[in-house]
Design an enzyme around this catalytic site. Structure first.
Site, mmCIF file in Angstrom:
data_model
loop_
_atom_site.group_PDB
_atom_site.id
_atom_site.type_symbol
_atom_site.label_atom_id
_atom_site.label_comp_id
_atom_site.label_asym_id
_atom_site.label_seq_id
_atom_site.Cartn_x
_atom_site.Cartn_y
_atom_site.Cartn_z
ATOM 1 N N GLU A 327 1.005 -1.284 0.199
ATOM 2 C CA GLU A 327 -0.284 -0.070 0.016
ATOM 3 C C GLU A 327 1.270 1.099 0.310
ATOM 4 O OE1 GLU A 327 0.072 -2.440 1.677
ATOM 5 O OE2 GLU A 327 -2.395 -3.386 2.216
ATOM 6 N N LYS A 436 -5.546 -6.465 23.292
ATOM 7 C CA LYS A 436 -6.041 -4.658 24.259
ATOM 8 C C LYS A 436 -6.081 -5.912 25.539
ATOM 9 C CE LYS A 436 -5.544 -4.244 19.535
ATOM 10 N NZ LYS A 436 -5.407 -4.985 19.133
#
Lengths: 539, 539
Positions: A327, A436
């Site tokens: 990308e 997380k």
């Protein structure tokens, strides 16, 4: 707005035309399928590029249309790159190492009207062709078209034997695409990125400004041309006027050293496994001459410090780490030293050379937390790396997954990074692997490295698993040394004080081996699937 | 057209921000008006740039508005360059060596709302101010604002003592101007060119790609910052992260050598007269150390071969000729060697180093005859040089003379050139000086050089004058050596065989001196005025 300056588009053909005009005798060398060397020049190559452009006209493949490639790094692949870029067509490089399903998906999704195939891909193509009715021509880069049942099979050399495209290359919109590259896609189908004239042009110039190449260089791209355009080196080489040495399909350490020694390569680029193999070969063959090579770029995965150290001490070769993605068309950073660091001792330099490096001029980057808040660049805080700039993708081709990755003018890289006060980017985790816990992040890689430093541990992996109270909590899979064992308390004592208490894994699981992907990386997806509910009964 | 890649504008502030972030300790050194040295860094300079940006806000000078400068090469001029570029304002550098009339015209025509002036320009400004009611602020870079009658006089250091502009630099259109430069205008009023964010950005990157600069370099721009942006070097230096050494107003050979030696300058840029003076100084002071300097760029007028030779042989310094114009923002070529030439002997290399050089990547060039027909690039044919590219002007600011110079997407350079088969551009004449005889062109400079090679000739100039049959024919003004004389037949014999017979001048006029301009060039306009009807009675 009045024009002020000429509205002159940034086209690859301008760079190409100048290179052919000024460096007609510069060499293009390529290893043939039979191992022999093909020798040519920019001038002779231009004749072949123009013949190919003429042939594409005669096949009726128009501007904006797509041709695929299933090919190694050769002069013919180089010719396809340039015949498409110069005429406003799109070269769609397909990773020939992907599964048949993914190759079929990519060629179909890219709407390729013709595919150029390497001789060793003919059988695979024959199996794919019935499911790819959109492909009207299978153009054989080597091998015999009469020996195959492929529809529209034609030999590349026959195709380009007719008259060449003459005159100037067409004026194009600088924002028109010239190349499609698809990500390898560990989950779901591959996602495609369209490189534009402008983005590749800006990448080539800006990359050379930071990591110099000049007409006296001889560049050998080892990273495949089907892997993010060989990191842009075929375009950079033409921009700088370098000699180019394409290794073909022989990526063995001995084959590469033969080229370095025989052709006097000065710069190269490849993934760490390539350079590790070359290192081992050179250790066994100290008489081989690599004195021509100044530095090489290494990227695609973390570059081992010991390897950087070995090349510098044993061979005087500077390894430059590059970081990027499909990308980012595709390089965003180089681990160049700041000028004051050049006087430092080598070990201290290594601390920075082994990072992902500094941004190339023209790009912007930041790290953000879960809520998108920008984090300080103090070398301590870590968050997902976001980048933007003239060669950063704005979308995936015809793919709704764009919305997850391109957000508010920034690309979410999926890499969790620290940025040091000096500006060096250090990749600490993949975003999907970071744990997380109660709104805070725990680096799985930091924990793994600490646990693996324990003398009783052979290997260890850390993954986040579901937790009713904290959302996720880390657990560690630990492989003790053969015949040994390691108790949880020993690991807790070992970690305590080195990380915050809330980073300590909730469980240690002794296993005989860590699940790995086909390329040898820890397979955290498998681990998460297997251990996902491991803590489901914990409060 | 879908976006494919981010629509990320090419803004100078992106290059600037990165440089401040990555190289905060890189030095900016500048010679003060009293001869002392000012030492600073990119980081400290950024604080001052932001204070200036805040001050311009408070003065009410908005985006797209213009501030002028009458200033030498100093850190304060550098700060004005960047505070304007980063905020979308326009820095209008005014050549302080022009006549008062031209300075007044330029400031009025540029619509400058404030002018930054060097202390030694205060008296001149006081005389100009009554005729420049549009200038609301005269900002004194040094000197005492209370000692002047200038309206709105304020000291620069007071101006920037208030709070700084904070946060990100604004998003701008990459095609918006950030600088005005006016040509010196030998006939008529000066013509202005607006450099855009995109054009300066592309010039900086592309120039570095061809003529490398890196963060370990220390660049000293001797060419004035009021002369085509010091050939872009303040922008290139920031892009590459170089140390910058500004010489202030002391351009004496000794002053420059003091800086080279004391600051360890590695690269510099200036006109031939500067480097000739430095050569003479170094010949008289062989003990001075110039070992830090790798090469310097020389341009603005033809670079003497003997000087290039001296620097290489005596000091190991490579002189690089650059060619360009205000209209090419401003450099278009560098006399870099092609790689195969690096093995040649020095005299043969000199044949190419002394040319205007090769095009920078991104530009296109051609030579054309009187009717605009493209001529071969064979090193023999000569015609007017036309260029195009991302940093070539499309128009003069609010000036109908645009139509004469910018034609069909090309800039008419006004230089008559040959282009060698190797791609090197050789300037043979100014278009207005080339002699148009019966539809064919005769190079005045070629004839002059041949005549001056005659042992009895001290100096010679050739101009075209009106002729009833051939439109123009050459006549030669010849200065014999003192006390000597030279007969026409001797010159005819000398020239015959070296040029086509129809090139032979129609008359040789013995004169005691050749008319010259204030900068020492042959003043062909005066000669044409004086001898215009010299052949009017000839058939």
């Amino acid at each position: 707005m009045p024009p002020h300056m000429l509205d002159f588009p940034l086209l690859l053909s301008t760079l190409y035309e100048r290179a052919v005009r000024i460096y007609p005798h510069q060499e293009v060398v390529s290893v043939n399928a039979d191992g022999s060397l093909y020798r040519s020049t920019y001038g002779e190559t231009d004749d072949r590029v123009r013949r190919l452009a003429g042939a594409l006209d005669r096949l009726g493949i128009g501007r904006g249309e797509v041709v695929g490639t299933l090919a190694w790094n050769t002069h013919r692949h180089h010719e396809i790159y340039w015949a498409t870029a110069n005429t406003g067509r799109i070269c769609h490089t397909v990773n020939l190492r992907l599964s048949a399903d993914h190759i079929r998906y990519i060629i179909d999704h890219g709407r390729d009207r013709a595919v150029f195939i390497s001789g060793d891909m003919v059988e695979a193509a024959e199996r794919l062709a019935p499911d790819l009715p959109g492909v009207e021509y299978w153009i054989m880069l080597d091998g015999d078209p009469d020996a195959t049942s492929l529809p529209g099979a034609v030999a590349y050399e026959d195709l380009i034997s007719d008259p060449a495209y003459a005159g100037s290359w067409p004026e194009l919109d600088e924002r028109s695409p010239h190349m499609y590259c698809y990500t390898s896609g560990t989950t779901g189908n591959p996602k495609g990125v369209a490189y534009t004239q402008r983005s590749t042009y800006m990448h080539a110039l800006s990359g050379i400004v930071f990591c110099p190449l000049a007409a006296r260089d001889n560049i050998m791209p080892v990273v495949p041309m089907f892997h993010a355009a060989a990191w842009g080196h075929p375009f950079m080489a033409i921009t700088a006027g370098c000699k180019i040495t394409y290794p073909g399909h022989d990526l063995s350490a001995e084959g590469l050293v033969n080229l370095i020694e025989g052709e006097r390569v000065t710069f190269s680029a490849g993934v760490p496994t390539v350079w590790l193999a070359v290192q081992h070969y050179l250790e066994a063959h100290p008489e081989r001459d690599t004195s021509s090579i100044r530095s090489f770029m290494c990227g695609g995965s973390a570059v081992p410090r010991a390897m950087i150290d070995w090349y510098w001490r044993a061979r005087g070769i500077r390894v430059i780490q590059g970081w990027g993605m499909t990308e980012t068309n595709p390089v965003a950073t180089f681990s160049m030293l700041r000028p004051e660091m050049e006087d430092w001792d080598w070990e201290r330099q290594l601390d920075f050379i082994e990072t992902a490096g500094l941004l190339i001029p023209g790009l912007r980057a930041k790290i953000v937390d879960d809520e998108g808040r920008e984090l300080p660049q103090d070398g301590e805080a870590f968050g997902e790396l976001l980048v933007q700039g003239p060669w950063v993708a704005a979308e995936y081709i015809r793919d709704p997954r764009t919305a997850e990755t391109m957000v508010d003018g920034w690309l979410r890289t999926g890499d969790v990074c620290k940025i040091t006060p000096e500006g060096y980017i250090r990749v600490t985790d993949r975003a999907k692997d970071v744990i997380k816990s109660g709104g805070e992040w725990i680096s799985s890689i930091d924990l793994e490295n600490l646990i693996m430093a324990h003398p009783k541990v052979a290997e260890a992996a850390v993954v986040g698993v579901e937790h009713s109270r904290w959302q996720e909590r880390p657990i560690a899979l630990v492989v003790p040394h053969p015949g040994g064992e390691v108790r949880d308390e020993e690991l807790v004592d070992h970690l305590r004080g080195k990380v915050a208490d809330w980073w300590l894994p909730d469980a240690y699981v002794a296993v005989s081996e860590i699940p790995k992907t086909s390329t040898g990386k820890f397979d955290k997806k498998v681990m998460r699937d297997r251990y996902g509910s491991f803590l489901s009964d914990r409060p």
